[in-house]
Design a protein around this motif. Structure first.
Motif, PDB file in Angstrom:
ATOM      1  N   ARG A 126       0.834  -1.192   0.000  1.00  0.00           N
ATOM      2  CA  ARG A 126       0.000   0.000   0.000  1.00  0.00           C
ATOM      3  C   ARG A 126       0.881   1.259   0.000  1.00  0.00           C
ATOM      4  NH1 ARG A 126      -5.249   0.441   0.918  1.00  0.00           N
ATOM      5  NH2 ARG A 126      -5.338  -1.735   1.650  1.00  0.00           N
ATOM      6  N   PRO A 127       0.588   2.253  -0.846  1.00  0.00           N
ATOM      7  CA  PRO A 127       1.388   3.485  -0.859  1.00  0.00           C
ATOM      8  C   PRO A 127       1.393   4.157   0.512  1.00  0.00           C
ATOM      9  CG  PRO A 127      -0.042   3.390  -2.788  1.00  0.00           C
ATOM     10  CD  PRO A 127      -0.455   2.261  -1.891  1.00  0.00           C
ATOM     11  N   LEU A 128       2.501   4.794   0.835  1.00  0.00           N
ATOM     12  CA  LEU A 128       2.653   5.414   2.142  1.00  0.00           C
ATOM     13  C   LEU A 128       1.542   6.421   2.427  1.00  0.00           C
ATOM     14  CD1 LEU A 128       4.378   5.773   4.697  1.00  0.00           C
ATOM     15  CD2 LEU A 128       5.682   7.520   3.451  1.00  0.00           C
ATOM     16  N   ALA A 129       1.146   7.196   1.430  1.00  0.00           N
ATOM     17  CA  ALA A 129       0.136   8.232   1.630  1.00  0.00           C
ATOM     18  C   ALA A 129      -1.223   7.652   1.998  1.00  0.00           C
ATOM     19  CB  ALA A 129       0.006   9.087   0.368  1.00  0.00           C
ATOM     20  N   TYR A 241       2.775  -1.802  14.491  1.00  0.00           N
ATOM     21  CA  TYR A 241       3.089  -2.962  13.653  1.00  0.00           C
ATOM     22  C   TYR A 241       2.377  -2.879  12.310  1.00  0.00           C
ATOM     23  CZ  TYR A 241      -1.492  -4.728  15.160  1.00  0.00           C
ATOM     24  OH  TYR A 241      -2.843  -4.865  15.419  1.00  0.00           O
ATOM     25  N   ARG A 242       2.907  -3.618  11.355  1.00  0.00           N
ATOM     26  CA  ARG A 242       2.325  -3.669  10.013  1.00  0.00           C
ATOM     27  C   ARG A 242       1.222  -4.713   9.963  1.00  0.00           C
ATOM     28  NH1 ARG A 242       6.969  -4.807   5.882  1.00  0.00           N
ATOM     29  NH2 ARG A 242       5.326  -4.310   4.377  1.00  0.00           N
ATOM     30  N   ARG A 243       0.108  -4.345   9.363  1.00  0.00           N
ATOM     31  CA  ARG A 243      -0.987  -5.271   9.111  1.00  0.00           C
ATOM     32  C   ARG A 243      -0.846  -5.816   7.692  1.00  0.00           C
ATOM     33  NH1 ARG A 243      -6.127  -4.591  11.512  1.00  0.00           N
ATOM     34  NH2 ARG A 243      -6.977  -4.468   9.403  1.00  0.00           N
ATOM     35  N   TYR A 244      -1.437  -6.983   7.463  1.00  0.00           N
ATOM     36  CA  TYR A 244      -1.309  -7.576   6.137  1.00  0.00           C
ATOM     37  C   TYR A 244      -2.075  -6.799   5.076  1.00  0.00           C
ATOM     38  CZ  TYR A 244       0.801 -11.455   8.635  1.00  0.00           C
ATOM     39  OH  TYR A 244       1.634 -12.208   9.424  1.00  0.00           O
ATOM     40  N   ASP A 245      -3.008  -5.950   5.480  1.00  0.00           N
ATOM     41  CA  ASP A 245      -3.729  -5.143   4.490  1.00  0.00           C
ATOM     42  C   ASP A 245      -2.954  -3.895   4.084  1.00  0.00           C
ATOM     43  OD1 ASP A 245      -3.989  -3.524   6.713  1.00  0.00           O
ATOM     44  OD2 ASP A 245      -6.167  -3.700   6.861  1.00  0.00           O
ATOM     45  N   GLY A 246      -1.731  -3.731   4.608  1.00  0.00           N
ATOM     46  CA  GLY A 246      -0.905  -2.590   4.242  1.00  0.00           C
ATOM     47  C   GLY A 246      -1.017  -1.417   5.187  1.00  0.00           C
ATOM     48  N   HIS A 247      -1.970  -1.470   6.121  1.00  0.00           N
ATOM     49  CA  HIS A 247      -2.106  -0.417   7.123  1.00  0.00           C
ATOM     50  C   HIS A 247      -1.298  -0.781   8.372  1.00  0.00           C
ATOM     51  CE1 HIS A 247      -5.033   1.827   4.838  1.00  0.00           C
ATOM     52  NE2 HIS A 247      -5.858   0.785   4.753  1.00  0.00           N
ATOM     53  N   TYR A 248      -1.484  -0.001   9.449  1.00  0.00           N
ATOM     54  CA  TYR A 248      -0.763  -0.228  10.692  1.00  0.00           C
ATOM     55  C   TYR A 248      -1.730  -0.572  11.819  1.00  0.00           C
ATOM     56  CZ  TYR A 248       3.023   2.298   8.297  1.00  0.00           C
ATOM     57  OH  TYR A 248       3.978   2.696   7.411  1.00  0.00           O
ATOM     58  N   GLY A 249      -1.199  -1.228  12.845  1.00  0.00           N
ATOM     59  CA  GLY A 249      -1.916  -1.451  14.087  1.00  0.00           C
ATOM     60  C   GLY A 249      -1.090  -0.911  15.236  1.00  0.00           C
TER      61      GLY A 249
END
Length: 258
Positions: A126-129, A241-249
């Motif tokens: 997922r793009p950073l933005a 942490y990184r989530r597999y959907d490209g976002h963070y937790g």
């Protein structure tokens, strides 16, 4: 999202997220019931969740998470990803059964779960933005020795495990070494090199591509709504942490409610 619960003495639950045929849900339920029955007495709850990723960067789009709660042994969890739903069901439940048997017989998962699996779920590119903190979780940390925490990390198929050190009362963290897969402690002292604050942790997570970054942040300076609550403590160890959907937790330890 579809949830199926079988009306039997065995507590078996199936959860479907994303676009998957109803036949795959029925197949997952039948296989989960068979696995729960094979595990025998003391199997209190078995769940399997199937999620189909839609991001084009993910080549194994079906993520399976299976977990079981065993009397006297505790929880066991498996996460893996394949191209097809039924393959994911078979691999997840088969791996779960094998690890549950080992936990019952030997008291830990042992070497069977040390090395990274070729079916480890993939992170969406997922793009950073577009990235955001999609999940914020406030937790009361269990008191464990580092050895107990390491066994739980393997049993729960995690990359890291946050706990309260039973000897010192301080936050502790164990992780899987990214090279060998072995479990090792992460230093959490005053000079452990943790980023100072959420913004710096997010920057380091992006620059390194690591699966997680622990950081310290005083409660008074915590971002609004991060789940810290009262009793979060000054300088406690939080984990982005990184989530597999490209976002963070984000995981935030809190004091136990009175």
């Amino acid at each position: 999202m579809t949830r199926l619960r079988h009306p039997s003495a065995l507590d078996v639950r199936v959860e479907i997220r994303g676009e998957l045929p109803h036949e795959d849900a029925e197949y997952a339920r039948a296989q989960a019931l068979e696995t729960a029955a094979a595990l025998g007495p003391g199997t209190r709850l078995l769940r399997i969740r199937l999620t189909r990723a839609l991001h084009p960067s993910v080549t194994r789009p079906v993520l399976a998470q299976a977990d079981v709660d065993l009397d006297g042994a505790g929880p066991v969890r498996v996460q893996l990803a394949t191209r097809a739903a039924r393959e994911a069901v078979d691999l997840a439940l088969g791996t779960l059964a094998g690890r549950a048997a080992r936990l019952r017989e030997q008291g830990d998962i042992g070497f069977a779960a040390v090395h990274e699996s070729v079916y480890r779920p993939q992170y969406a590119a997922r793009p950073l933005a577009e990235r955001r903190i999609a999940r914020r979780k406030a937790v009361v940390l269990a008191r464990r020795t580092p050895e107990q925490a390491a066994r739980e990390l393997l049993a729960l198929d995690r990359r890291f495990h946050l706990f309260t050190d039973a000897a010192t009362g301080r936050d502790g963290l164990v992780r899987r070494c990214p090279l060998s897969g072995a479990v090792e402690p992460w230093p959490t002292g005053a000079d452990d090199g943790r980023p100072d604050g959420l913004a710096e942790a997010a920057r380091r997570l992006w620059l390194t591509g690591a699966p997680f970054v622990p950081y310290a942040e005083a409660e008074a300076a915590a971002p609004a709504g991060d789940g810290g609550g009262s009793g979060g403590g000054v300088g406690r160890t939080r984990v982005l942490y990184r989530r597999y959907d490209g976002h963070y937790g984000l995981i935030t330890p809190v004091a136990q409610a009175r």
